[in-house]
Design an enzyme around this catalytic site. Structure first.
Site, short mmCIF file in Angstrom:
data_model
loop_
_atom_site.label_atom_id
_atom_site.label_comp_id
_atom_site.label_asym_id
_atom_site.label_seq_id
_atom_site.Cartn_x
_atom_site.Cartn_y
_atom_site.Cartn_z
N LEU A 23 52.37 25.29 23.82
CA LEU A 23 52.29 24.02 24.54
C LEU A 23 51.85 24.32 25.97
O LEU A 23 52.52 25.05 26.69
CB LEU A 23 53.67 23.35 24.54
CG LEU A 23 53.76 21.85 24.83
CD1 LEU A 23 53.12 21.04 23.71
CD2 LEU A 23 55.22 21.46 25.02
N HIS A 24 50.70 23.76 26.37
CA HIS A 24 50.24 24.06 27.72
C HIS A 24 49.41 22.97 28.38
O HIS A 24 49.17 23.02 29.58
CB HIS A 24 49.41 25.35 27.71
CG HIS A 24 48.04 25.16 27.12
ND1 HIS A 24 47.81 25.08 25.76
CD2 HIS A 24 46.82 25.01 27.71
CE1 HIS A 24 46.52 24.90 25.55
NE2 HIS A 24 45.89 24.85 26.70
N ARG A 25 48.95 21.98 27.63
CA ARG A 25 48.02 21.01 28.21
C ARG A 25 48.71 20.16 29.27
O ARG A 25 49.82 19.68 29.07
CB ARG A 25 47.44 20.10 27.12
CG ARG A 25 46.47 20.82 26.22
CD ARG A 25 45.66 19.89 25.35
NE ARG A 25 44.73 20.67 24.57
CZ ARG A 25 43.52 21.05 25.00
NH1 ARG A 25 43.10 20.69 26.20
NH2 ARG A 25 42.74 21.78 24.24
#
Length: 363
Positions: free
Chosen positions: A208-210
């Site tokens: 998860l990084h956006r």
């Protein structure tokens, strides 16, 4: 033919590695790797390049981070010097990062041909910086190398000449299949996660990084709610991106003890974990494709995807970000496993096809 291969971040190197290796079959081709340094990564040492079986970059521009405008401008200034020094016949860019856009613009202004690998992908979401990079790069490219049929359709709809569009498969899958084989020949106990994987039994894998997912406290909290619910039944391995870790702290996001927080992992160790997961939950673009290639159920925590083939025939489920939809997406992903197929030409030979085109041996 003098070719410059552009990479801006670690995932780009996974894409250019097969292209570089395939170029060695053409004595008339001289490939030089240019690392713009868009993302600093302390793990990208000599060992990193040796594992990919490519040389260290000939040029490292070391532009670093900054706003989109600052970073794009810095890459353009630095890469112009390389272009003027090298006088390349072709600049080959991959993907959709700022380096892709910046180097394409510089090349065209210098009168150099541009080839775009992963051309034609569209999310139709202009709030995504990557979508703008894709659209502008394709607007000025000379050759388009496409991973899936939707890319061909998008480029034709945008008025590109059919003879410049080449469906070749996916170089990221070339690298994936090669790395899966290489994993069979190394000591897996060298991975810090080896013991954790052995003890976990059935587990999930999460990335998860956006910004759209982690910068908003409300959105991130909803995703965390779904993750914690899944963790009641399964261990979840979660290599945490630095941006995500900062936002977890800023928003006060708390995850279950069964969510195992890991540092960012190297490509091989991450592959070692996710390839055997019951399902992968991600907002990454590349993992949607890689999981489809290996038949691993995937839940994409996004409202849209520029890789529709992974949903249409692959293992991917586009779930959105609401907790109940993520949980429903997880259940559906397990059901899709037996019905999924690997897209056409995702066979590990995309890089070969690219050079057949560039060397004039056919499409």
């Amino acid at each position: 033919m003098n070719v410059l291969l552009i990479a801006g971040a670690r995932p780009n190197f996974m894409k250019i590695a097969p292209i570089y290796r395939a170029s060695l079959d053409y004595p008339s081709v001289a490939c030089s790797i240019v690392h713009t340094g868009q993302h600093y990564d302390k793990e990208m040492s000599g060992t990193f390049f040796a594992e990919l079986e490519i040389p260290e970059p000939r040029y490292s521009l070391n532009v670093g981070s900054g706003s989109h405008a600052e970073q794009t401008a810095a890459i353009m200034v630095a890469f112009e010097e390389v272009c003027l020094q090298e006088s390349p016949d072709l600049v080959l860019v991959v993907g959709d990062v700022n380096s892709t856009l910046a180097c394409s613009i510089v090349a065209k202004k210098c009168g150099v041909a541009v080839a775009h690998v992963e051309a034609g992908l569209r999310s139709f979401d202009l709030a995504m910086p990557e979508e703008i990079n894709r659209m502008v790069t394709d607007a000025i490219s000379d050759s388009f190398f496409v991973t899936e049929e939707s890319g061909v359709e998008n480029l034709l709809r945008e008025g590109k000449q059919p003879e410049r569009i080449h469906a070749v498969g996916h170089v990221m899958i070339d690298n994936l299949l090669r790395q899966v084989k290489l994993l069979e020949g190394i000591d897996l106990s060298s991975f810090d996660s080896h013991r954790l994987k052995k003890e976990a039994g059935t587990y999930l894998f999460l990335t998860l990084h956006r910004p759209s997912n982690v910068d908003s406290r409300e959105t991130f909290a909803g995703i965390a709610e779904a993750i914690n619910e899944l963790a009641r039944q399964r261990t979840i391995f979660f290599p945490v991106h630095p941006r995500t870790r900062n936002m977890m702290s800023a928003h006060g996001i708390e995850l279950s003890d069964k969510v195992v927080l890991l540092p960012p992992l190297g490509y091989r160790e991450a592959l070692f974990l996710w390839k055997d997961a019951e399902a992968v939950l991600t907002d990454s673009g590349g993992l949607q494709e890689e999981t489809t290639a290996l038949g691993v159920p995937c839940v994409t925590i996004r409202e849209n995807t520029e890789r529709p083939v992974t949903v249409e025939i692959g293992t991917n489920v586009l779930a959105g970000t609401a907790p109940e939809k993520i949980l429903a997406g997880y259940r559906l992903s397990l059901e899709k496993r037996g019905r999924a197929r690997v897209p056409q030409l995702w066979d590990g030979r995309a890089a070969e096809r690219i050079w057949q085109v560039l060397a004039g041996e056919g499409r």
